[in-house]
Write a protein that holds these residues in place. Sequence first.
Motif, short mmCIF file in Angstrom:
data_model
loop_
_atom_site.label_atom_id
_atom_site.label_comp_id
_atom_site.label_asym_id
_atom_site.label_seq_id
_atom_site.Cartn_x
_atom_site.Cartn_y
_atom_site.Cartn_z
N LEU A 190 -4.28 10.43 3.18
CA LEU A 190 -3.21 9.70 3.86
C LEU A 190 -2.91 8.39 3.12
O LEU A 190 -1.76 8.09 2.81
CB LEU A 190 -3.62 9.42 5.31
N LEU A 191 -3.93 7.62 2.85
CA LEU A 191 -3.78 6.36 2.11
C LEU A 191 -4.05 6.64 0.63
O LEU A 191 -5.17 7.00 0.25
CB LEU A 191 -4.77 5.32 2.64
N LEU A 192 -3.02 6.50 -0.19
CA LEU A 192 -3.17 6.78 -1.62
C LEU A 192 -3.68 5.56 -2.39
O LEU A 192 -4.59 5.68 -3.21
CB LEU A 192 -1.84 7.24 -2.22
N ALA A 198 8.84 20.60 10.04
CA ALA A 198 7.75 21.45 9.57
C ALA A 198 7.65 21.37 8.05
O ALA A 198 8.65 21.44 7.34
CB ALA A 198 8.00 22.90 10.00
N ASP A 199 6.41 21.21 7.56
CA ASP A 199 6.12 21.23 6.12
C ASP A 199 6.84 20.12 5.35
O ASP A 199 7.21 20.29 4.20
CB ASP A 199 6.49 22.60 5.54
N ALA A 200 7.04 18.97 5.99
CA ALA A 200 7.68 17.83 5.32
C ALA A 200 6.63 16.96 4.62
O ALA A 200 5.46 16.95 5.01
CB ALA A 200 8.46 16.98 6.33
N VAL A 201 7.07 16.24 3.59
CA VAL A 201 6.20 15.29 2.88
C VAL A 201 7.00 14.04 2.56
O VAL A 201 8.10 14.13 1.99
CB VAL A 201 5.64 15.89 1.57
N PHE A 202 6.45 12.88 2.92
CA PHE A 202 7.07 11.59 2.63
C PHE A 202 6.03 10.69 1.96
O PHE A 202 4.86 10.68 2.37
CB PHE A 202 7.58 10.92 3.90
N THR A 203 6.47 9.94 0.96
CA THR A 203 5.61 8.92 0.37
C THR A 203 6.21 7.57 0.73
O THR A 203 7.40 7.34 0.49
CB THR A 203 5.54 9.09 -1.16
N VAL A 204 5.40 6.69 1.31
CA VAL A 204 5.90 5.44 1.86
C VAL A 204 5.19 4.25 1.23
O VAL A 204 3.95 4.22 1.19
CB VAL A 204 5.72 5.40 3.40
N ALA A 205 5.97 3.28 0.75
CA ALA A 205 5.42 2.01 0.29
C ALA A 205 5.56 0.99 1.41
O ALA A 205 6.66 0.79 1.94
CB ALA A 205 6.16 1.53 -0.96
N LEU A 216 0.85 -1.18 0.00
CA LEU A 216 0.00 0.00 0.00
C LEU A 216 0.90 1.24 0.00
O LEU A 216 2.06 1.18 0.41
CB LEU A 216 -0.98 -0.01 1.18
N ILE A 217 0.36 2.36 -0.48
CA ILE A 217 1.11 3.60 -0.62
C ILE A 217 0.50 4.65 0.29
O ILE A 217 -0.69 4.94 0.21
CB ILE A 217 1.11 4.11 -2.08
N LEU A 218 1.33 5.22 1.18
CA LEU A 218 0.90 6.26 2.09
C LEU A 218 1.57 7.59 1.73
O LEU A 218 2.72 7.61 1.28
CB LEU A 218 1.27 5.92 3.53
N ARG A 219 0.86 8.67 1.97
CA ARG A 219 1.46 10.00 1.86
C ARG A 219 1.40 10.64 3.24
O ARG A 219 0.32 10.89 3.77
CB ARG A 219 0.71 10.87 0.85
#
Length: 254
Positions: A151-153, A109-116, A4-7
């Motif tokens: 959150l869940l892509l 602050a203002d971070a973005v991570f995409t997680v598999a 699954l892919i999360l943002r």
Amino acid sequence: MSALILRLAGPLQSWGERSVFGTRDTASFPTRSGLIGMFASAEGRARTALLHRYAELGLTVRVDRPGTRLIDFHTVGGGLPAANTVPTSEGGRRQADAATLVSRRHYLADAVFTVAVTGPTPLLDEITDALEHPTWAPYLGRRSCVPDEPLLLRAAVDDPEDELRYAVPLSLARPPAPGRSTIAVEFIYENPPADQTSQAQLYEITDIPESFAPRTRQYSSRRLWRTVEQLPAGLYVGPQPADRLIDYALKQDA
């Protein structure tokens, strides 16, 4: 195995790595303990619950935006009556002249991570359902760190690393330079990435949770590999990415 892919995005995130006493630090990316804590919380599991079911999960992190480190100077217990000051380990209360406790709490602050997140399909199905209908609301490392939507892509992804490289929209801090066809993006792997071992930076972190029980919290270490990879510039979604992200998430159901 599926994925699954999360943002993971929001005004603030905090992924504690070596937090002790008055200093509450954050790693520069989402930790395994933080993510497993999110899943267990969404499923309604108690802090004392066994964590063996999550051992087969694999994590790959794409650093869309590393964020800016922020430190909050925080005090607790000052100015209270003697009967209400901070409790001590002996069962009493701190003296009035030593009642104030100081802590420095670190955030991204203002971070973005995409997680598999990879793992057995039945387990991922349960986690997906829990994130869509959580018992306790998900948060980004601390309860005060509320995640953006979506959150869940996607769920049930067959090739998660290719998905991160060529399909999932990129939330960058600034657009790619004019004329550039690729963008340099950092990845964090739990295993040496294929064909990039010589370029990968080895990193060790103590974030495998053995127990979340309040009095017996315990963690063990794992190795990670950092790389910088060139991704298609067309993945960039601009300063307001919601529409592109929702379109990407909905395509799976089309």
